[in-house]
Scaffold this active site. Structure first.
Site, short mmCIF file in Angstrom:
data_model
loop_
_atom_site.label_atom_id
_atom_site.label_comp_id
_atom_site.label_asym_id
_atom_site.label_seq_id
_atom_site.Cartn_x
_atom_site.Cartn_y
_atom_site.Cartn_z
N ALA A 83 0.99 -1.30 -0.06
CA ALA A 83 -0.10 0.08 0.03
C ALA A 83 0.69 1.30 -0.03
O ALA A 83 1.34 1.68 1.15
CB ALA A 83 -0.79 0.17 1.29
N VAL A 84 1.11 1.90 -1.29
CA VAL A 84 2.14 3.04 -1.33
C VAL A 84 1.47 3.94 -2.09
O VAL A 84 0.59 3.66 -3.10
CB VAL A 84 3.54 2.47 -1.83
CG1 VAL A 84 4.35 1.45 -0.92
CG2 VAL A 84 3.34 1.78 -3.15
N GLY A 85 1.99 5.26 -1.96
CA GLY A 85 1.31 6.35 -2.64
C GLY A 85 -0.31 6.25 -2.76
O GLY A 85 -0.90 6.32 -1.71
N ASP B 137 -3.18 -7.61 -4.28
CA ASP B 137 -3.23 -6.06 -4.48
C ASP B 137 -4.29 -5.60 -3.59
O ASP B 137 -5.14 -6.04 -3.26
CB ASP B 137 -3.73 -5.92 -5.97
CG ASP B 137 -2.64 -6.24 -6.91
OD1 ASP B 137 -1.77 -6.62 -6.58
OD2 ASP B 137 -2.94 -6.07 -8.28
N ASP C 93 -5.84 -2.92 -3.91
CA ASP C 93 -7.13 -2.35 -4.27
C ASP C 93 -8.42 -3.32 -4.55
O ASP C 93 -8.81 -3.41 -5.62
CB ASP C 93 -6.91 -1.41 -5.45
CG ASP C 93 -6.27 -2.33 -6.64
OD1 ASP C 93 -5.64 -3.32 -6.49
OD2 ASP C 93 -6.13 -1.50 -7.89
N PRO D 172 -9.96 -13.17 -14.87
CA PRO D 172 -11.51 -13.29 -15.08
C PRO D 172 -11.83 -12.81 -16.81
O PRO D 172 -12.69 -13.46 -17.13
CB PRO D 172 -12.14 -12.33 -14.47
CG PRO D 172 -11.26 -11.35 -14.04
CD PRO D 172 -9.72 -11.91 -14.10
N GLU E 283 2.90 -8.91 -14.45
CA GLU E 283 2.17 -10.04 -14.94
C GLU E 283 2.74 -11.01 -16.10
O GLU E 283 2.58 -12.02 -16.10
CB GLU E 283 0.74 -9.63 -15.11
CG GLU E 283 -0.18 -10.54 -15.38
CD GLU E 283 -1.48 -9.71 -15.28
OE1 GLU E 283 -2.24 -9.68 -14.39
OE2 GLU E 283 -2.03 -9.34 -16.16
#
Length: 352
Positions: free
Chosen positions: A114-116, A204, A206, A227, A296
């Site tokens: 969790a940056v920026g 992630d 988010d 997905p 990825e």
């Protein structure tokens, strides 16, 4: 063992007593009953072709959301072509896995960066993980952040849940973050994660967990299907095609396309993968190369060489998109990728 003596009996080459004949008939009846039961339970082909090959052969693998819940479950592929489980949370196999781990004391780490600007997702991520990630199990959250103040006041945690904050330097720009994340994950798993937990999963920040994600996900090396590419033909996968890149994938390579939103497994396996990918990224950077899918691309290159022992269905990595496959249950939703597809006004409404 049963059929060989029975064949000899029918041929008249051996004599048996009435008691032995009754025993043979009983064993044969049990064998027939078992085969019928097995056929009833395994109503789907448990060794399907990789989804990329199924799509090329015309199989409607994306239309799993049509019909009743029972009909949907019957159409779900349950294993990969190499015998790894393909996990759907409500399948009988997943229920069996959860029951198996219910008798074990397992410590699992959940690692996120969790940056920026991604820091504002952290509280929502942790709160949803408290509700749905391995409920009833011991979990240690490892938060790599450049803004520890985002955790003040700390998120309330339940019994058996711990939080470790790992300070990191600010990494401005999404591309720089994506290029450097594997190195950060490898370093954190090496020290202290692998000394404190047995399994570790990287997610992630988010993302939001919206349904239970249980012990069915535990395995040696675990990857989640993308997905939007689930069931699509292999030629549509965004593999790296630049031959000079170390992420390069040949036209005839690959089984699935995996997302970088979620992966994990035993600490040693995840460390080896993160370390290998970070080294490949660094070597390409030195040559002035950048893979089209950033980290990825390297993740998918690695997972072609070292196939995962457990593959998570798109239930575990999903977002609202016209391309996303329908799934029985949405368990993990990517808010970030979902926000990318929205108009600016909608982004504000969704708190993107």
């Amino acid at each position: 063992m049963v059929l060989f003596p029975l064949c000899k009996l029918l041929s008249g080459s051996v004599r048996v007593t009435k008691k032995q004949l009754v025993l043979y008939c009983l064993l044969l009846s049990l064998l027939v009953y078992f085969l019928r039961w097995r056929r009833a339970v395994l109503k789907v082909d448990t060794h399907p072709l990789p989804l990329s090959q199924e799509a090329e052969s015309g199989s409607e693998v994306r239309d799993i959301g049509v019909g009743s819940v029972e009909e949907q479950q019957q159409r779900l592929p349950l294993e990969t072509s190499w015998g790894a489980p393909l996990v759907w949370g409500d399948s009988d196999g997943s229920a069996w896995r959860r029951a198996e781990f219910a008798h074990r004391s397992v410590r699992t780490g959940l690692l996120t960066l969790a940056v920026g600007p991604y820091g504002h997702f952290l509280r929502r991520f942790l709160s949803s993980a408290e509700l749905y990630f391995l409920p009833g199990n011991t979990v240690v959250y490892y938060v790599l952040t450049d803004s520890p103040r985002n955790l003040d006041p700390p998120t309330p945690l339940g019994p058996g849940r711990e939080l470790r904050v790992v300070p990191v330097a600010e990494m401005p720009g999404w591309e720089r973050l994506a290029q450097g994340r594997m190195a950060l994950l490898a370093a954190t798993i090496k020290e202290p994660v692998r000394h404190e937990v047995e399994y570790v999963f990287c997610m992630d920040v988010d993302q939001e967990l919206v349904a239970p994600v249980g012990a069915e996900i535990l395995g040696e090396l675990v990857a989640a299907l993308h997905p939007e590419l689930y069931g699509m033909p292999r030629h549509s996968f965004p593999y790296e095609r630049e031959p000079a890149s170390l992420a390069h994938v040949e036209e005839d390579e690959g089984d699935y396309y995996y997302t970088s939103e979620l992966y994990g497994g035993l600490c040693g396996e995840v460390y080896a993968m993160a370390q290998a990918c970070s080294q490949l990224i660094l070597q390409d950077q030195e040559k002035g190369l950048r893979a089209r899918g950033l980290e990825e691309s390297y993740l998918n290159r690695y997972l072609i060489n070292r196939r995962p022992t457990c593959v998570l269905s798109p239930e575990y990595s999903w977002w609202d998109s016209t391309l996303a496959a329908d799934v029985p249950t949405r368990r993990v939703v990517s808010l970030g990728r979902q926000c990318d597809s929205l108009e600016p006004q909608k982004r504000q409404e969704q708190n993107c």
